[in-house]
Design a protein around this motif. Structure first.
Motif, mmCIF file in Angstrom:
data_model
loop_
_atom_site.group_PDB
_atom_site.id
_atom_site.type_symbol
_atom_site.label_atom_id
_atom_site.label_comp_id
_atom_site.label_asym_id
_atom_site.label_seq_id
_atom_site.Cartn_x
_atom_site.Cartn_y
_atom_site.Cartn_z
ATOM 1 N N ALA A 148 0.856 -1.193 0.000
ATOM 2 C CA ALA A 148 0.000 0.000 0.000
ATOM 3 C C ALA A 148 0.891 1.242 0.000
ATOM 4 C CB ALA A 148 -0.915 0.000 1.222
ATOM 5 N N ILE A 149 1.441 1.562 1.164
ATOM 6 C CA ILE A 149 2.235 2.780 1.295
ATOM 7 C C ILE A 149 3.451 2.729 0.371
ATOM 8 C CG2 ILE A 149 3.501 4.264 2.892
ATOM 9 C CD1 ILE A 149 0.982 1.854 4.308
ATOM 10 N N GLY A 150 4.072 1.562 0.266
ATOM 11 C CA GLY A 150 5.276 1.449 -0.557
ATOM 12 C C GLY A 150 5.065 0.685 -1.840
ATOM 13 N N GLY A 151 3.841 0.649 -2.328
ATOM 14 C CA GLY A 151 3.533 -0.157 -3.515
ATOM 15 C C GLY A 151 4.350 0.218 -4.735
ATOM 16 N N ASN A 152 4.524 1.539 -4.940
ATOM 17 C CA ASN A 152 5.306 1.954 -6.109
ATOM 18 C C ASN A 152 6.784 1.643 -5.954
ATOM 19 O OD1 ASN A 152 4.320 3.332 -8.599
ATOM 20 N ND2 ASN A 152 2.905 4.136 -7.085
ATOM 21 N N HIS A 153 7.295 1.775 -4.725
ATOM 22 C CA HIS A 153 8.699 1.422 -4.510
ATOM 23 C C HIS A 153 8.916 -0.051 -4.835
ATOM 24 C CE1 HIS A 153 9.654 5.314 -2.959
ATOM 25 N NE2 HIS A 153 8.782 5.223 -1.987
ATOM 26 N N LEU A 154 7.935 -0.881 -4.457
ATOM 27 C CA LEU A 154 8.058 -2.321 -4.726
ATOM 28 C C LEU A 154 8.134 -2.593 -6.229
ATOM 29 C CD1 LEU A 154 7.940 -5.358 -3.993
ATOM 30 C CD2 LEU A 154 5.450 -5.167 -4.095
ATOM 31 N N ILE A 155 7.177 -2.064 -6.986
ATOM 32 C CA ILE A 155 7.156 -2.435 -8.410
ATOM 33 C C ILE A 155 8.370 -1.881 -9.156
ATOM 34 C CG2 ILE A 155 4.669 -2.896 -8.567
ATOM 35 C CD1 ILE A 155 4.268 -0.131 -9.764
ATOM 36 N N HIS A 156 8.859 -0.731 -8.723
ATOM 37 C CA HIS A 156 10.007 -0.168 -9.445
ATOM 38 C C HIS A 156 11.333 -0.812 -9.027
ATOM 39 C CE1 HIS A 156 7.626 2.523 -11.805
ATOM 40 N NE2 HIS A 156 6.932 2.794 -10.716
ATOM 41 N N ALA A 157 11.440 -1.221 -7.766
ATOM 42 C CA ALA A 157 12.638 -1.978 -7.365
ATOM 43 C C ALA A 157 12.658 -3.301 -8.125
ATOM 44 C CB ALA A 157 12.637 -2.217 -5.856
ATOM 45 N N ALA A 158 11.484 -3.912 -8.268
ATOM 46 C CA ALA A 158 11.389 -5.175 -9.017
ATOM 47 C C ALA A 158 11.716 -4.950 -10.491
ATOM 48 C CB ALA A 158 9.985 -5.764 -8.858
ATOM 49 N N ARG A 159 11.176 -3.876 -11.055
ATOM 50 C CA ARG A 159 11.394 -3.562 -12.474
ATOM 51 C C ARG A 159 12.872 -3.358 -12.772
ATOM 52 N NH1 ARG A 159 11.771 1.344 -15.056
ATOM 53 N NH2 ARG A 159 11.314 2.477 -13.146
ATOM 54 N N ARG A 160 13.578 -2.726 -11.844
ATOM 55 C CA ARG A 160 15.013 -2.465 -12.049
ATOM 56 C C ARG A 160 15.860 -3.719 -11.864
ATOM 57 N NH1 ARG A 160 15.190 3.081 -8.493
ATOM 58 N NH2 ARG A 160 15.278 4.519 -10.244
ATOM 59 N N ASN A 161 15.300 -4.729 -11.212
ATOM 60 C CA ASN A 161 16.052 -5.935 -10.875
ATOM 61 C C ASN A 161 17.321 -5.600 -10.091
ATOM 62 O OD1 ASN A 161 16.441 -8.743 -10.809
ATOM 63 N ND2 ASN A 161 17.846 -8.651 -12.554
ATOM 64 N N ILE A 162 17.167 -4.738 -9.103
ATOM 65 C CA ILE A 162 18.304 -4.412 -8.232
ATOM 66 C C ILE A 162 18.494 -5.547 -7.224
ATOM 67 C CG2 ILE A 162 16.856 -3.008 -6.654
ATOM 68 C CD1 ILE A 162 19.403 -1.163 -6.406
ATOM 69 N N ASN A 163 19.754 -5.836 -6.920
ATOM 70 C CA ASN A 163 20.086 -6.998 -6.089
ATOM 71 C C ASN A 163 19.751 -6.775 -4.611
ATOM 72 O OD1 ASN A 163 21.043 -9.405 -5.166
ATOM 73 N ND2 ASN A 163 23.192 -9.023 -5.652
ATOM 74 N N ILE A 164 18.469 -6.828 -4.314
ATOM 75 C CA ILE A 164 17.965 -6.681 -2.942
ATOM 76 C C ILE A 164 17.039 -7.867 -2.682
ATOM 77 C CG2 ILE A 164 16.418 -5.313 -1.449
ATOM 78 C CD1 ILE A 164 17.386 -2.803 -2.969
ATOM 79 N N THR A 165 17.102 -8.415 -1.482
ATOM 80 C CA THR A 165 16.199 -9.506 -1.113
ATOM 81 C C THR A 165 15.139 -8.942 -0.172
ATOM 82 O OG1 THR A 165 18.028 -11.052 -1.283
ATOM 83 C CG2 THR A 165 16.059 -11.813 -0.101
ATOM 84 N N THR A 166 13.885 -9.053 -0.568
ATOM 85 C CA THR A 166 12.791 -8.516 0.235
ATOM 86 C C THR A 166 12.009 -9.658 0.878
ATOM 87 O OG1 THR A 166 12.607 -6.619 -1.238
ATOM 88 C CG2 THR A 166 10.701 -7.089 0.133
ATOM 89 N N GLU A 169 24.732 -2.838 -14.097
ATOM 90 C CA GLU A 169 24.496 -2.022 -15.289
ATOM 91 C C GLU A 169 24.913 -0.570 -15.043
ATOM 92 O OE1 GLU A 169 23.276 -3.230 -18.413
ATOM 93 O OE2 GLU A 169 23.978 -4.980 -17.295
ATOM 94 N N TYR A 170 24.631 -0.096 -13.850
ATOM 95 C CA TYR A 170 24.957 1.288 -13.469
ATOM 96 C C TYR A 170 26.470 1.484 -13.459
ATOM 97 C CZ TYR A 170 24.733 5.578 -10.644
ATOM 98 O OH TYR A 170 24.856 6.851 -10.177
ATOM 99 N N LEU A 171 27.194 0.519 -12.836
ATOM 100 C CA LEU A 171 28.655 0.630 -12.771
ATOM 101 C C LEU A 171 29.278 0.498 -14.161
ATOM 102 C CD1 LEU A 171 29.339 -1.383 -9.487
ATOM 103 C CD2 LEU A 171 29.390 1.094 -9.799
ATOM 104 N N ARG A 172 28.676 -0.371 -14.995
ATOM 105 C CA ARG A 172 29.187 -0.535 -16.358
ATOM 106 C C ARG A 172 29.024 0.760 -17.146
ATOM 107 N NH1 ARG A 172 26.436 -5.104 -18.288
ATOM 108 N NH2 ARG A 172 27.952 -6.291 -17.115
ATOM 109 N N LEU A 173 27.893 1.416 -16.956
ATOM 110 C CA LEU A 173 27.639 2.690 -17.629
ATOM 111 C C LEU A 173 28.703 3.723 -17.234
ATOM 112 C CD1 LEU A 173 25.732 4.471 -19.361
ATOM 113 C CD2 LEU A 173 24.484 4.985 -17.268
ATOM 114 N N ILE A 174 29.003 3.779 -15.916
ATOM 115 C CA ILE A 174 30.034 4.716 -15.442
ATOM 116 C C ILE A 174 31.377 4.402 -16.091
ATOM 117 C CG2 ILE A 174 31.368 5.386 -13.391
ATOM 118 C CD1 ILE A 174 28.751 5.059 -11.781
ATOM 119 N N GLU A 175 31.739 3.124 -16.121
ATOM 120 C CA GLU A 175 33.026 2.728 -16.737
ATOM 121 C C GLU A 175 33.057 3.115 -18.199
ATOM 122 O OE1 GLU A 175 35.894 1.621 -15.372
ATOM 123 O OE2 GLU A 175 34.806 2.133 -13.537
ATOM 124 N N ASN A 176 31.956 2.864 -18.922
ATOM 125 C CA ASN A 176 31.877 3.194 -20.351
ATOM 126 C C ASN A 176 32.052 4.695 -20.574
ATOM 127 O OD1 ASN A 176 31.499 0.569 -21.011
ATOM 128 N ND2 ASN A 176 29.276 0.727 -21.317
#
Lengths: 69, 274
Positions: free
Chosen positions: B101-119, B261-268
């Motif tokens: 509810a309160i964090g619903g958007n944070h959930l879907i966008h963290a999932a969409r980004r596939n960031i290495n976090i375990t929830t 992907e973020y670190l690779r972008l910085i290196e590039n």
């Protein structure tokens, strides 16, 4: 410490008397005492499966050795 | 006095915890710690982040790097933490209201980004801390203090929501099926990407009393008897599916991870300067 030396240990101060460990012990080893705290009623029947430790919400029961007491 | 597992990974001075008798939050918290212990992770490399709610109190009892944040925003804080410190193992502890509810958007966008976090979602189908209001996972027709005549909403399936939004590992089990829960949490932590493990939980004090579910033991028996593995559920005839809930591994795939992907972008981009 070998597996054989392990036994069920209880911290009554942390037990809130929910009865989950009593209900899901496969060998009916555990019971609630007259203060609704957990106690070992039938130690000989215990098979050290650790189901109580897995499901105790209060970390009040576990399989351990002398050093944990 | 406590077990080696508890004395190794908990702030024992804060125990016993304040959760109600029979609340399964302690079971799920211990399962998380057991998973971390079995994986042999360095305590100083583990960070546990939570939002607000009963389950979100868990990091206060845990002897890792811990961060207790604002309502629904645990994943937002965790995202910043992970991007700034990619070597940390970031684990988020959250509840059904906090994450959907309160964090619903944070959930879907963290999932969409596939960031290495375990929830880890402690889903007790109600807002326990604030007095039993219905949450986005309260079943239709169930009672809450804000649904005295029965809830008319349809509940979210948080695991499938995360899977659809892009999580690369999504699994659900219950606080009765603890060994399975430990196994799923281990797989979630090992997955390089966004993982969500939902633990169907019990709240005897609010959900149980409001809905006349009986004692904590009765509620645990409900989890044992009504949660069916998704593969077995699919084979059931329709009339046998009524009243049953599904558990199991809903998604397990490999996709590029956000921090990489973020670190690779910085290196590039650094390469482009030369």
């Amino acid at each position: 410490m070998t597996a054989k030396d392990r036994k069920v240990i209880i911290n009554k101060d942390w037990c809130k008397g929910c009865g989950i460990c009593v209900a899901f012990c496969p060998k009916n080893v555990l019971a609630l005492d007259h203060h609704d705290k957990i106690e070992v009623a039938n130690r000989d029947a215990c098979i050290l499966c650790g189901q109580c430790e897995l499901r105790c919400p209060d970390f009040a029961i576990w399989l351990g050795g002398e050093a944990d007491e | 006095m406590s077990s080696t597992l508890i004395s190794n990974y908990f702030r024992e001075a804060n125990l016993p915890h304040i959760w109600c008798p029979g609340c399964s939050n302690g079971i799920v918290t211990r399962a998380l710690v057991k998973a971390i212990d079995e994986l042999g992770l360095d305590k100083n490399k583990v960070t546990v982040v939570s939002g607000i709610g009963c389950s979100s109190r868990a990091p206060g009892y845990l002897d890792f790097n811990t961060l207790h944040t604002t309502h629904g925003r645990a994943l937002a804080f965790a995202t910043g933490l992970k991007l700034a410190n990619p070597d940390l193992e970031v684990i988020v502890i959250t509840g059904d209201g906090d994450v959907s509810a309160i964090g619903g958007n944070h959930l879907i966008h963290a999932a969409r980004r596939n960031i290495n976090i375990t929830t880890i979602v402690f889903n007790n189908n109600i807002y326990g801390m604030t007095g039993g209001q219905y949450s986005p996972t309260t079943p239709t027709h169930a009672l809450g203090t804000t649904a005295p005549h029965g809830n008319i909403d349809k509940p979210f399936d948080i695991t499938q929501l995360a899977a659809a939004a892009g999580a690369t590992y999504a699994a659900r089990t219950t606080s009765y099926h603890v060994n399975q829960l430990i196994k799923y949490i281990k797989k979630g932590i090992e997955n390089k990407g966004f993982s969500l493990i939902e633990a169907a939980s019990i709240c005897p004090t609010y959900y149980g009393r409001k809905n006349k579910s009986g004692s904590a033991v009765k509620m645990m028996e409900f989890l044992r008897d009504n949660y069916i593995d998704i593969k077995a559920y699919d084979k059931l005839p329709d009339d046998k599916k009524i009243g049953k809930e599904t558990m199991g591994e809903f998604k397990e795939i490999t996709l590029p991870e956000y921090t990489d992907e973020y670190l690779r972008l910085i290196e590039n981009l650094k390469g482009a300067e030369k």
